[in-house]
Structure formats: C-alpha cells, structure tokens
Motif scaffolding. Structure first.
Motif, PDB file in Angstrom:
ATOM      1  N   LEU A  53       0.809  -1.219   0.000  1.00 57.77           N
ATOM      2  CA  LEU A  53       0.000   0.000   0.000  1.00 57.77           C
ATOM      3  C   LEU A  53       0.842   1.269   0.000  1.00 57.77           C
ATOM      4  CD1 LEU A  53      -2.793  -1.124   2.471  1.00 57.77           C
ATOM      5  CD2 LEU A  53      -3.055  -0.676   0.032  1.00 57.77           C
ATOM      6  N   GLY A  54       2.097   1.163   0.373  1.00 54.00           N
ATOM      7  CA  GLY A  54       2.995   2.305   0.317  1.00 54.00           C
ATOM      8  C   GLY A  54       2.557   3.456   1.210  1.00 54.00           C
ATOM      9  N   ALA A  55       2.700   4.666   0.714  1.00 58.09           N
ATOM     10  CA  ALA A  55       2.425   5.865   1.504  1.00 58.09           C
ATOM     11  C   ALA A  55       0.983   5.928   1.992  1.00 58.09           C
ATOM     12  CB  ALA A  55       2.746   7.110   0.680  1.00 58.09           C
ATOM     13  N   ASP A  56       0.083   5.194   1.358  1.00 57.88           N
ATOM     14  CA  ASP A  56      -1.325   5.257   1.760  1.00 57.88           C
ATOM     15  C   ASP A  56      -1.570   4.752   3.174  1.00 57.88           C
ATOM     16  OD1 ASP A  56      -2.680   6.590  -0.218  1.00 57.88           O
ATOM     17  OD2 ASP A  56      -3.046   4.801  -1.427  1.00 57.88           O
ATOM     18  N   VAL A  57      -0.668   3.957   3.732  1.00 57.16           N
ATOM     19  CA  VAL A  57      -0.879   3.512   5.113  1.00 57.16           C
ATOM     20  C   VAL A  57      -0.829   4.691   6.080  1.00 57.16           C
ATOM     21  CG1 VAL A  57      -0.001   1.192   4.650  1.00 57.16           C
ATOM     22  CG2 VAL A  57       1.570   2.946   5.528  1.00 57.16           C
ATOM     23  N   LEU A  58      -0.235   5.801   5.640  1.00 57.26           N
ATOM     24  CA  LEU A  58      -0.158   7.011   6.468  1.00 57.26           C
ATOM     25  C   LEU A  58      -1.034   8.139   5.921  1.00 57.26           C
ATOM     26  CD1 LEU A  58       3.698   7.051   7.142  1.00 57.26           C
ATOM     27  CD2 LEU A  58       1.890   6.028   8.538  1.00 57.26           C
ATOM     28  N   ALA A  59      -1.860   7.853   4.926  1.00 55.54           N
ATOM     29  CA  ALA A  59      -2.665   8.894   4.286  1.00 55.54           C
ATOM     30  C   ALA A  59      -3.563   9.666   5.247  1.00 55.54           C
ATOM     31  CB  ALA A  59      -3.499   8.289   3.154  1.00 55.54           C
ATOM     32  N   PRO A  60      -4.192   9.032   6.248  1.00 57.21           N
ATOM     33  CA  PRO A  60      -5.044   9.828   7.144  1.00 57.21           C
ATOM     34  C   PRO A  60      -4.301  10.938   7.861  1.00 57.21           C
ATOM     35  CG  PRO A  60      -5.575   7.499   7.354  1.00 57.21           C
ATOM     36  CD  PRO A  60      -4.327   7.584   6.524  1.00 57.21           C
ATOM     37  N   TYR A  61      -2.983  10.786   8.040  1.00 57.12           N
ATOM     38  CA  TYR A  61      -2.212  11.813   8.724  1.00 57.12           C
ATOM     39  C   TYR A  61      -2.011  13.052   7.853  1.00 57.12           C
ATOM     40  CZ  TYR A  61      -1.020   7.750  11.620  1.00 57.12           C
ATOM     41  OH  TYR A  61      -1.075   6.633  12.408  1.00 57.12           O
ATOM     42  N   ALA A  62      -2.269  12.935   6.570  1.00 60.94           N
ATOM     43  CA  ALA A  62      -2.124  14.075   5.667  1.00 60.94           C
ATOM     44  C   ALA A  62      -3.328  15.014   5.728  1.00 60.94           C
ATOM     45  CB  ALA A  62      -1.933  13.590   4.232  1.00 60.94           C
ATOM     46  N   LEU A  63      -4.381  14.629   6.424  1.00 57.71           N
ATOM     47  CA  LEU A  63      -5.574  15.468   6.477  1.00 57.71           C
ATOM     48  C   LEU A  63      -5.262  16.837   7.064  1.00 57.71           C
ATOM     49  CD1 LEU A  63      -8.212  12.838   7.661  1.00 57.71           C
ATOM     50  CD2 LEU A  63      -8.044  13.903   5.401  1.00 57.71           C
ATOM     51  N   ASP A  64      -4.430  16.856   8.096  1.00 61.29           N
ATOM     52  CA  ASP A  64      -4.032  18.117   8.720  1.00 61.29           C
ATOM     53  C   ASP A  64      -2.524  18.304   8.648  1.00 61.29           C
ATOM     54  OD1 ASP A  64      -6.684  18.852   9.639  1.00 61.29           O
ATOM     55  OD2 ASP A  64      -6.478  17.209  11.060  1.00 61.29           O
ATOM     56  N   ARG A  65      -1.895  17.691   7.617  1.00 57.14           N
ATOM     57  CA  ARG A  65      -0.445  17.724   7.477  1.00 57.14           C
ATOM     58  C   ARG A  65       0.226  17.195   8.743  1.00 57.14           C
ATOM     59  NH1 ARG A  65      -1.733  19.034   2.906  1.00 57.14           N
ATOM     60  NH2 ARG A  65      -0.483  20.305   1.503  1.00 57.14           N
ATOM     61  N   GLY A  66      -0.418  16.251   9.386  1.00 61.98           N
ATOM     62  CA  GLY A  66       0.145  15.659  10.585  1.00 61.98           C
ATOM     63  C   GLY A  66      -0.717  14.511  11.032  1.00 61.98           C
ATOM     64  N   PRO A  67      -0.316  13.787  12.055  1.00 64.43           N
ATOM     65  CA  PRO A  67      -1.039  12.587  12.481  1.00 64.43           C
ATOM     66  C   PRO A  67      -2.369  12.904  13.128  1.00 64.43           C
ATOM     67  CG  PRO A  67       0.728  13.067  13.982  1.00 64.43           C
ATOM     68  CD  PRO A  67       0.889  14.013  12.834  1.00 64.43           C
ATOM     69  N   ALA A  68      -3.242  11.917  13.067  1.00 65.22           N
ATOM     70  CA  ALA A  68      -4.561  12.055  13.667  1.00 65.22           C
ATOM     71  C   ALA A  68      -4.530  11.706  15.147  1.00 65.22           C
ATOM     72  CB  ALA A  68      -5.557  11.151  12.940  1.00 65.22           C
ATOM     73  N   HIS A  69      -3.361  11.479  15.672  1.00 66.74           N
ATOM     74  CA  HIS A  69      -3.204  11.179  17.093  1.00 66.74           C
ATOM     75  C   HIS A  69      -1.889  11.764  17.558  1.00 66.74           C
ATOM     76  CE1 HIS A  69      -0.187   8.285  15.942  1.00 66.74           C
ATOM     77  NE2 HIS A  69      -1.052   7.706  15.140  1.00 66.74           N
ATOM     78  N   ASP A  70      -1.580  11.592  18.792  1.00 70.79           N
ATOM     79  CA  ASP A  70      -0.321  12.110  19.331  1.00 70.79           C
ATOM     80  C   ASP A  70       0.814  11.170  18.969  1.00 70.79           C
ATOM     81  OD1 ASP A  70       1.740  13.177  20.742  1.00 70.79           O
ATOM     82  OD2 ASP A  70       0.982  12.606  22.728  1.00 70.79           O
ATOM     83  N   THR A  71       1.537  11.480  17.899  1.00 72.09           N
ATOM     84  CA  THR A  71       2.613  10.592  17.485  1.00 72.09           C
ATOM     85  C   THR A  71       3.821  10.683  18.396  1.00 72.09           C
ATOM     86  OG1 THR A  71       3.367  12.274  15.935  1.00 72.09           O
ATOM     87  CG2 THR A  71       2.008  10.518  15.046  1.00 72.09           C
TER      88      THR A  71
END
Length: 238
Positions: A53-71
């Motif tokens: 899946l490549g970069a898509d495994v981290l795609a949700p973090y691109a919603l706000d140019r950052g993670p959806a949780h506290d990384t």
C-alpha cells in the motif's frame, strides 16, 4: 513488491483490511486512525502489506499535514516501528522496477512527513529516475502511474507529481481506456492522480467518472481508498 498483484492469500486479506481502515479514516469515520491499531507489530505479513500500500498507510495523517493522534506517544512510536520494519524488510533490489523504487521512496517520504523523527534512522533510499514519466508511451505511463497513486498525497516531497502534470492528457486517455476495459483499480489510481493535477479537460467528466468507477468496482477496498482520497484531498468525485 509494491506492484505485485495479490491473490487469495493472508496478505491480500491484510491489505484489504488496511485499505478499508484508511478509507474509513479519510471519510471521517471510525475514530482516530493509527496504523499500529490496524496492523499488529511482529508479524511478517504486516511489513508486506505496508509495502504493497505504500504511503497510503499514512494517508489519514495528511488530512491536517500531521497525524490524527499524538505521534509523540505510544501509537506514534509503534507506527514508526512498523514503517521502519517494512522499509528494512523489502528494499528494492538492484533490478527493481521503477514502480517498486518509487513506492519505497513514497513510503519513506510519508514517514518523514507524518511520523516523529526516527532516532534509529531509516534505510537509505535508492535513487529513482523520472525520465520514464516524460518518455513512456501513454499506455505504459498510465499503467505505472496507476500503481503509484499512493504518491498523490498532500505533503509528500517527491518530483513525480510535477512530471506527471506534464502528461495530463495521456493520463486522461489511460483513465478512459481503463474504464472501458473495466480495470477499476487502474481507473481509480489514474483518477486519483488526475484529481490533483491541473489542466484536466472538462470533457473527461472526471467527477462522474470517479463515481462510476466506485459504483462498478463492487467492494474492492483499494478502489474505494483511491476514490475516497480523490474526494477528500481534492474534492473530486464526491
């Protein structure tokens, strides 16, 4: 690795599960997303699924140019470990295809953009050519570009999008051909690229085309991921 088709296997099931989770997160459902909540650490199939899946495994973090949780917390550290393991386990070989190399670089770029700094470092990235994006005949270009749709992601620092922007008409031809051939995954990948590129001809009917591809693809989770990304990041096909 990234361009290999998945048959009926444990890997195909894991890839489908992650793709569904990513699409759900992009639609704003299912609560906060963390890759480590979808893929358990310590399983070889997890690394393989990440490379597919490549970069898509981290795609949700691109919603706000950052993670959806506290990384900075446990989830971010766990995600970082999963991606690092995948990069180490499946580096492109000396004879790897351009698709495999670019997919690898896209995953590494997403990790840099959306995950905390990796104190242990990541494997060195192999060089990747862009000449093919300028010189390939349009059918081959469309084939390769569709396999690299995960790189059509805000926040990734790669030159590929700029190269493909010069071939918008050829990507559009590929999209039409994929729809006519009922190759829904290729059509979805090309449609996702087109959604983020300038100068897409109105005559293509991209928005209705993306809706049609989603409807006709049935329950293919990777098609749904591409279509959802096109809508969420670029407002096309929604």
């Amino acid at each position: 690795m990234a361009e290999q088709a998945q048959g009926t296997s444990p890997l195909s099931a894991v890839v489908a599960d992650v793709a569904q989770a990513v699409a759900l997160a992009l639609r704003g459902g299912g609560g906060s997303y963390a890759l480590s909540r979808v893929l358990p650490q310590g399983e070889a199939v997890a690394s393989a699924a990440i490379r597919v899946l490549g970069a898509d495994v981290l795609a949700p973090y691109a919603l706000d140019r950052g993670p959806a949780h506290d990384t900075g917390g446990a989830a971010g550290t766990a995600d970082q470990a999963l991606v690092r393991a995948a990069l180490a386990a499946y580096p492109p070989g000396a004879d790897a295809s351009e698709v495999s190399v670019w997919s690898y670089r896209g995953l590494a770029a997403a990790a840099r953009a959306f995950l905390p700094a990796d104190a242990d470092g990541r494997p060195p990235e192999p060089p990747a050519a862009t000449r093919w994006a300028a010189t390939d005949a349009w059918p081959r270009l469309a084939h390769r570009a569709s396999q690299l749709a995960s790189l059509s992601l805000p926040g990734l620092d790669t030159p590929l999008a700029g190269c493909l922007a010069e071939r918008t008409d050829d990507l559009a031809r590929g999209f039409v051909r994929a729809v006519r051939r009922r190759d829904w995954l290729q059509a979805a990948g090309l449609g996702r690229w087109l959604a983020g590129l300038p100068d897409v001809p109105d005559s293509l009917g991209l928005d209705s085309g993306l809706v049609f591809v989603r409807q006709m693809s049935g329950d293919d989770p990777r098609v749904a991921l591409h279509i959802t990304a096109a809508a969420r990041f670029h407002g096309r096909g929604s």
